[in-house]
Design an enzyme around this catalytic site. Structure first.
Site, PDB file in Angstrom:
ATOM      1  N   HIS A   1      -5.750   9.367   8.719  1.00 15.97           N
ATOM      2  CA  HIS A   1      -5.549   8.167   9.553  1.00 15.97           C
ATOM      3  C   HIS A   1      -5.650   8.436  11.056  1.00 15.97           C
ATOM      4  O   HIS A   1      -4.851   7.937  11.854  1.00 15.97           O
ATOM      5  CB  HIS A   1      -4.198   7.514   9.243  1.00 15.97           C
ATOM      6  CG  HIS A   1      -4.112   6.918   7.870  1.00 15.97           C
ATOM      7  ND1 HIS A   1      -5.199   6.401   7.196  1.00 15.97           N
ATOM      8  CD2 HIS A   1      -3.044   6.722   7.046  1.00 15.97           C
ATOM      9  CE1 HIS A   1      -4.805   5.930   6.016  1.00 15.97           C
ATOM     10  NE2 HIS A   1      -3.511   6.118   5.900  1.00 15.97           N
TER      11      HIS A   1
ATOM     12  N   HIS B   1      -3.107  -1.296   7.619  1.00 15.47           N
ATOM     13  CA  HIS B   1      -2.296  -0.586   6.619  1.00 15.47           C
ATOM     14  C   HIS B   1      -1.015  -1.368   6.282  1.00 15.47           C
ATOM     15  O   HIS B   1       0.064  -0.790   6.195  1.00 15.47           O
ATOM     16  CB  HIS B   1      -1.957   0.811   7.143  1.00 15.47           C
ATOM     17  CG  HIS B   1      -1.738   1.831   6.076  1.00 15.47           C
ATOM     18  ND1 HIS B   1      -0.773   1.694   5.095  1.00 15.47           N
ATOM     19  CD2 HIS B   1      -2.361   3.011   5.813  1.00 15.47           C
ATOM     20  CE1 HIS B   1      -0.796   2.743   4.294  1.00 15.47           C
ATOM     21  NE2 HIS B   1      -1.760   3.564   4.715  1.00 15.47           N
TER      22      HIS B   1
ATOM     23  N   GLU C   1      -6.332  -1.482   1.488  1.00 19.02           N
ATOM     24  CA  GLU C   1      -6.938  -1.056   2.751  1.00 19.02           C
ATOM     25  C   GLU C   1      -8.460  -1.107   2.608  1.00 19.02           C
ATOM     26  O   GLU C   1      -9.070  -0.181   2.081  1.00 19.02           O
ATOM     27  CB  GLU C   1      -6.487   0.360   3.087  1.00 19.02           C
ATOM     28  CG  GLU C   1      -4.975   0.542   3.169  1.00 19.02           C
ATOM     29  CD  GLU C   1      -4.585   2.003   2.991  1.00 19.02           C
ATOM     30  OE1 GLU C   1      -5.020   2.838   3.809  1.00 19.02           O
ATOM     31  OE2 GLU C   1      -3.864   2.311   2.027  1.00 19.02           O
TER      32      GLU C   1
END
EC number: 5.1.3.3
Length: 342
Positions: A107, A176, A307
């Site tokens: 991420h 997210h 996602e």
């Protein structure tokens, strides 16, 4: 008719700036988004009796988002999901990223797009956030200009992501949010009925990096093309949860991705996207140590994420859809979260 209001959400420590909250409200939805990480902090949806509940996990105050927490509601990047061993090669040059998830980079790194203040601009029906990610930020090449736009229309929240790069760089952005259609703070998501429109998925190794195989879902726990009740499905296949990329049809046009229904409340979430994949994650790493809004304790499987994104580790897997953005090109994708009542 959509109203947009702005207010102070909190101040960062050591005079590092102020975080604002933007509330978008239609007759069907109320959404709170803060300038820290473009984070959705609350999303109120009515049930079949007309009672509104907040259906996303998160915190009532800024301090919650500044602590170590699992990306609740945030936009993650420059590259969402995992990059194997935090390394990749572009145009013959190797780049090394921060390792922050086992042996891998996750991420966007240690201080990804979720841990910075974005510049807001209020729109008639939403809010647009922008920032410039400098060349070399978290190890990524090139300067990246990024815009994330949230707009509301009735029961539909639309998220658009755009980016432009000064040098060739991988880009893969997503939101997210962790959803629980029974209302955040409900103990689990086992009574949710899930459908994902995917004929294939990506098997992963023990560190959750795709092996490279694109496997058919037919006859496996990953066949979610018809609705399954999540708790019963996990038991039947004896799996501890999902944290996998489902391969959607390769179209860059808007296509149906997933539907989740909660029979108790009647709430239904449908997701549409222009992206080739969706990471379905069932909150496997939530462990009850975080206290959220209204004192809720977030235990394992107390929320799910859908996602929408490019495939994980695509920068190291040449047969996956490319995530490279070159100068002169524009990264542009949209996801729609549509809420209704059954």
């Amino acid at each position: 008719m959509v109203t947009v209001t702005r207010a102070v959400f909190g101040d960062l420590p050591s005079g590092a700036g102020t975080v604002e909250k933007f509330q978008l409200q239609s007759d069907l939805l109320k959404v709170d988004i803060i300038s820290w990480g473009c984070t959705i902090t609350a999303l109120e949806v009515k049930d079949r009796q007309g009672r509104a509940s907040d259906v996303v996990l998160g915190f009532a105050e800024l301090e919650g988002y500044l602590q170590k927490q699992p990306y609740f509601g945030a936009v993650v990047g420059r590259v969402a999901n995992r990059i194997a061993k935090g390394t990749f090669t572009v145009d013959g040059k190797e780049y090394k990223l921060a390792i922050n998830n086992g042996p891998n980079s996750l991420h966007g790194g240690v201080r990804g797009f979720d841990k910075v203040v974005w510049t807001p601009q209020v729109l008639s029906n939403g809010v647009q956030f922008s920032r410039v990610s400098p060349d070399g930020e978290e190890g990524y090449p090139g300067e990246l200009k990024v815009w994330v736009t949230y707009t509301l229309d009735g029961g539909e929240l639309t998220v658009n992501y755009r980016a432009q790069a000064s040098r060739t760089t991988p880009v893969n952005l997503t939101n997210h949010s962790y959803f629980n259609l029974a209302g955040q703070g409900s103990p689990n998501i086992y009574d949710h009925e899930v459908t994902i429109e995917a004929d294939a998925f990506l098997p992963v190794d023990e560190t959750l990096i795709p092996t490279g195989e694109v496997a058919p879902v037919q006859g496996t726990a990953f066949d979610l093309r018809r609705p399954v009740e999540l708790g019963k499905h996990l038991q039947e296949f004896r799996i501890t949860g999902f944290d996998h990329n489902f391969c959607l049809k390769g179209s860059k046009d808007k296509h149906f991705c997933a539907r989740v229904c909660h029979a108790g409340s009647g709430r239904v979430l449908e997701v549409y996207t222009t992206q080739p994949g969706v990471q379905f994650y069932t909150g496997n790493f939530l462990d009850g140590t975080l206290k959220g809004k209204s004192g809720a304790v977030y235990a394992k499987h107390s929320g799910f994420c859908l996602e929408t994104q490019s495939w994980p580790d695509a920068v190291n897997q040449p047969h996956f859809p490319s995530v490279l953005l070159r100068p002169g090109e524009e990264y542009d994708h949209t996801t729609w979260f549509k809420f209704s009542v059954a």
